[in-house]
Design a protein around this motif. Structure first.
Motif: not given
Ligand SMILES: Cc1ncc(COP(=O)(O)O)c(C=O)c1O
Length: 400
Positions: A83-99
């Motif tokens: 939506r905001e950056n026009g980047l088409a990442y898949k969930p497997s290309e996403i990581t979440v960390g503590s900050g």
């Protein structure tokens, strides 16, 4: 054999520590101190986000989760990038960390070997060079001068690249200067990077939403899609969503890198706090209307600080495009003498004397790799900011 690892000898203690602890001591002793050092919004976390966290607790979302993020949050991040950056990442290309800091740490630890080089433009956020050093690699500092709006020139980037360069760290809007690259300025840098396929791009977009005067934010993989496979796009909820204490940062990048980062995280902190992840789902998917409201206030404060600082003797303060920092030069005060009799030889002398004389705590620019200057965070009440700027004017006016 000493107890402490040699790796720690390479890392400097936090440069903001000395001034922060002195300010704290002075406050405890009853002095009227205004702190302009903190890198966090003075606004509260939005209510809908708090409610989502409370609901998550009540549903029992209080157990370990998948190491690098619950699927719901990964989906929210995929949508945000789209939506905001026009980047088409898949969930497997996403990581979440503590900050965002942990995400950066994971990425650098997962990729750097001794001898590898990482290009870090200065002034820089202090953690970049120190994490590179902790990982046993070499930060290559390249100056982005005040005359150039604190932006790195393509020529300087080109000159810094060697066969050992693994990463180029990019941060726009910047901590500490607030400088943000226009699409054209960023394209000039990505044009250089296209020619060097061994260089990866770590873009720290933490201040994405905090831009003023109709500035349009862009990020490297958006401006130059051919860099997509070698870019790690880092972001988080700390700054725009006023969620510093919740500790949620995230990134999109190539799957092998994302997997390696999860490996590091699995052997350190495991998952980011479950409740915070649910709060972040609401932050990213929920209403965003508080952001322009906050930005209106930030912009007024930025303009107030720039105008008042430029009226102080010996201070030159450019107008930054974003974040909540200004980074004035104090070159015009160096060599002059404060009312205590101390001659200001460095920007560290400037901030120390300013604190002693006027009770205003700011951070010296040399701590961020470029002085003589100092950083002001204007994420404080407007009255406090105004009073602090008045005191800076008085301090500079009293120099002889
Ligand atoms: C440029 C920059 N990057 C990353 C961070 C890390 O933020 P967090 O770890 O709270 O997500 C900060 C925080 O000050 C920052 O200023």
């Amino acid at each position: 054999m000493g107890l402490i690892a040699h790796a720690l000898e390479r890392v400097k203690p936090s440069p903001t520590m000395a001034i922060t602890s002195k300010a704290r001591e002075m406050k405890a002793a009853g002095f009227d101190v205004i702190g302009l050092g903190a890198g966090e919004p003075d606004f509260d976390t939005p209510d809908n986000v708090k409610q989502a966290a409370i609901a998550a607790i009540q549903r029992g979302e209080t157990k370990y989760t998948a190491v690098d993020g619950i699927p719901e949050l990964k989906r929210a991040i995929v949508s945000k990038f789209e939506r905001e950056n026009g980047l088409a990442y898949k969930p497997s290309e996403i990581t979440v960390g503590s900050g965002g800091k942990q995400v950066l740490y994971n990425a650098l630890l997962a990729t750097l070997n001794p001898g590898d080089e990482v290009i870090v433009p200065s002034p820089y956020w202090v953690s970049y060079p120190d994490i590179v050093l902790l990982a046993g690699a070499t930060p290559v500092i390249v100056e982005a001068k005040l005359e150039d709006g604190f932006k790195l020139s393509p020529k300087a980037l080109e000159a810094a690249i060697t066969p050992r360069t693994k990463w180029f760290i990019f941060n726009s809007p910047s901590n500490p200067t607030g400088a943000a690259y226009s699409r054209a300025e960023l394209k000039a840098l990505t044009d250089v990077l296209v020619e060097h396929p061994h260089v990866h791009v770590m873009t720290d977009d933490m201040y994405e939403h905090l831009v003023y005067d109709d500035f349009k934010f862009t990020t490297p993989a958006q401006v130059e899609p051919s860099l997509y496979d070698r870019t790690l796009t880092i972001n988080g909820t700390s700054k725009a969503y006023c969620m510093t204490g919740w500790r949620i940062g995230y990134a999109g990048g190539p799957e092998p890198l994302i997997k390696a980062m999860a490996m590091i995280q699995s052997q350190s902190t495991t998952n980011p706090a479950a409740v915070s992840q649910w709060a972040a789902v609401e932050a990213l998917n929920g209403p965003q209307d508080f952001i322009p409201k906050h930005n209106k206030i930030f912009k007024e404060r930025r303009d107030l600080a720039v105008s008042m600082l430029n009226q102080a003797n010996g201070i030159k303060c450019p107008t930054p495009e974003g974040a909540f920092y200004v980074y004035p030069s104090c070159a015009g005060t160096i060599g002059r003498t404060a009312s205590t009799g101390k001659t200001l030889k460095t920007d560290e002398d400037f901030v120390t004397e300013l604190l002693e004389a006027e009770g205003v705590a700011v951070v010296h620019g040399s701590a961020f790799g470029l002085g003589p200057a100092f950083r002001i965070s204007y994420a404080v009440k407007t009255e406090d900011l105004e009073e602090a700027c008045r005191r800076i004017q008085r301090f500079c006016g009293n120099l002889s």
